[in-house]
Design an enzyme around this catalytic site. Structure first.
Site, PDB file in Angstrom:
ATOM      1  CE1 TYR A 471      -2.496  -1.847  12.070  1.00  0.00           C
ATOM      2  CE2 TYR A 471      -4.434  -1.899  13.469  1.00  0.00           C
ATOM      3  CZ  TYR A 471      -3.128  -1.515  13.252  1.00  0.00           C
ATOM      4  OH  TYR A 471      -2.463  -0.794  14.213  1.00  0.00           O
ATOM      5  CG  HIS A 472      -9.499  -2.759   7.408  1.00  0.00           C
ATOM      6  ND1 HIS A 472     -10.235  -1.649   7.783  1.00  0.00           N
ATOM      7  CD2 HIS A 472      -9.437  -3.552   8.506  1.00  0.00           C
ATOM      8  CE1 HIS A 472     -10.591  -1.764   9.055  1.00  0.00           C
ATOM      9  NE2 HIS A 472     -10.120  -2.910   9.516  1.00  0.00           N
TER      10      HIS A 472
END
Length: 535
Positions: A471-472
């Site tokens: 999730y980056h």
């Protein structure tokens, strides 16, 4: 409606910008957010991140998907992103990590002048209200409350001990002088006052307390559709809300804070981007800017999960659910206990080889089983250990699936497309297996969920079958000074006046860790840059 500043996107960056720019009563600010106010219990209770991340149903979550990934057996990856005020800071694990000074010095070396560590450090400190107080590494008076975990599970302490047996030293501050080591994450969580124990999203920290300002208008459940352009100047934003489609006019600037997927998408929908991408979707080019949507980077995560003979972890069986219910009641009364946990309690930053100049691997140790972003549920009590390579070489793209502004963007992280990434992730997985096999974790080490025969071929197959984002996503409106830079170091879109991008998409390179704190820092500094332009 007319305003001085219009901000598209009320996530981590947009919340900060709206609060900081509206501190000046002489200017008017409008914030446009597709989601709602994100004040409900799902957001406030840290442990309930598990109910939002899966996107089933899509609670405060865009629940996006990638195109099929050749490096992952043709699988479509899942990309949860926050929808609502606070954005992904309203649905993340609240982990407060800045990266290393070398990350930001690298930005400056890549053309992002003024974004070196010495320049950005004061903005991290300005944002931070750390429970540890003010000092050379922390700020105490900022809006964003940063807390120590009060009641980590015993298994998390054993994970830290297990790392120690593998020559990974303890570290009680990953944002201090040294990032290397194993310990507990600090979290963006209220540590004092009536909201103690609740999530401190960017909206809760910055925006919710000031929404009564007369010069601040916040439009929720309102979708940004496209920019209004007068030649090479941005003059407004077309939006769709409860009353239908309308145009907002900006006297000074339009600012895109829609994230690494949304900001390039809106630029493309407005005719700004690579000519071939625009024409492929029937959009007339207004300004050819070939770097829009390029340079997508993300951390690819590999997970090892085990059931647990001991029950002081999270499980979805009847006994585990009863423990969660009791923990929820305790949290409502005291702000403490399991419901205050980020679930990803334990951390380690380590080097894949002794020659690495800084940590290049990160572990998230989770006190429950996380399989396919909580999309595949398991009844057993258990835990998960996640590892990623912090500076991957693969680069992907974001584009359009359609000229329809309500269609999702086309997301292609191109995971493992660079041949250097797979061997690094395999070394990382071997290191994680070594830690998991250490004696301190033996009391919790039950059946492994996805066992393999231990060969390199089997490990590679398992990575290709199961790895996915942690999730980056960043980098798709990269700042710099070369021909493929989308924004300049003041975050202005190159070739278009009155338009900036302020969010994770402007990062030239991924930082060594979670990306929420750096995104908030970017917005703090951007607000100062915008005010300086008015002076």
């Amino acid at each position: 409606m007319e305003f001085d500043f219009i901000i598209a996107g009320g996530g981590s960056a947009g919340s900060v910008l709206a609060a900081r720019l509206s501190e000046d009563p002489a200017v008017s600010v409008c914030l446009v957010e597709a989601g709602d106010s994100a004040r409900d219990l799902l957001v406030r209770a840290p442990a309930l991140v598990a109910a939002m991340v899966s996107g089933r149903p899509p609670l405060h979550n865009w629940a996006l998907h990638t195109v099929p990934q050749a490096g992952l057996n043709g699988r479509r990856g899942f990309q949860p992103r926050g929808r609502g005020l606070g954005g992904s800071s309203a649905i993340n694990a609240m982990l407060y990590i800045r990266g290393t000074p070398a990350d930001y010095d690298g930005w400056a070396d890549a053309g992002a002048t003024g974004w070196d560590w010495a320049s950005v450090r004061p903005w991290f400190l300005r944002a931070e209200g750390n429970i540890r107080g003010a000092g050379p590494d922390h700020g105490a008076d900022g809006p964003l409350q940063v807390a120590d975990q009060r009641h980590p599970r015993p298994i998390t302490r054993s994970f830290i001990e297990a790392a120690g047996t593998c020559q990974i030293a303890p570290n009680d501050d990953f944002n201090g002088p040294v990032q290397d080591g194993a310990g507990l994450y600090q979290v963006t969580q209220f540590h004092s006052g009536p909201r103690k124990g609740e999530r401190c999203s960017a909206a809760a920290a910055y925006l919710h307390p000031v929404m009564g300002r007369p010069n601040l208008t916040v439009l929720t459940r309102t979708r940004a559709l496209r920019l209004v352009l007068d030649g090479r100047r941005a003059t407004g934003l077309v939006v769709r809300g409860r009353g239908g489609e309308t145009t907002l006019t900006a006297r000074r600037e339009v600012i895109l804070s829609l994230g690494a997927f949304g900001s390039p998408q809106l630029l493309l929908l407005s005719g700004i981007g690579p000519e071939d991408e625009l024409r492929a979707h029937g959009i007339a080019p207004v300004h050819v800017l070939p770097g829009v949507g390029l340079n997508l980077q993300d951390h690819l995560d590999y997970t090892i999960s085990h059931s647990s003979p001991r029950r002081d972890v999270v499980g979805l069986n009847p006994r585990g659910l009863m423990r969660l219910l009791k923990a929820g009641l305790r949290w409502r009364k005291t702000g403490e206990g399991l419901f205050a946990s980020p679930m990803a309690e334990g951390a380690a930053f380590l080097r894949s080889t002794p020659q690495e100049p800084q940590p290049d691997l990160q572990i998230h140790f989770v006190v429950g089983i996380v399989d396919q972003h909580m999309r595949k549920l398991h009844m057993a009590d258990g835990w998960s250990a996640h590892i990623c390579a912090l500076r991957p070489f693969s680069r992907g793209t974001v584009g359009l699936t359609s000229g329809n502004p309500l269609a999702p963007p086309r997301i292609d992280p191109a995971f493992l497309s660079d041949p250097r990434d797979l061997p690094l992730l395999m070394r990382a997985a071997r290191r994680l297996e070594e830690i998991i096999a250490a004696p301190p974790l033996a009391p919790w080490r039950g059946r492994r969920l996805y066992p393999h025969n231990g060969s390199d071929a089997a490990l590679e197959a398992d990575i290709r079958a199961r790895a996915d984002t942690i999730y980056h996503p960043v980098g798709t409106c990269r700042m710099g000074q070369d021909d493929l830079a989308v924004t300049d170091p003041a975050l202005r879109v190159r070739g278009i006046s009155g338009l900036r991008v302020v969010d994770a998409s402007v990062m030239p390179r991924l930082i060594g860790g979670n990306t929420n704190a750096p995104t908030i820092m970017i917005a703090e500094r951007a607000a100062a840059l915008i005010r300086a332009d008015r002076a």
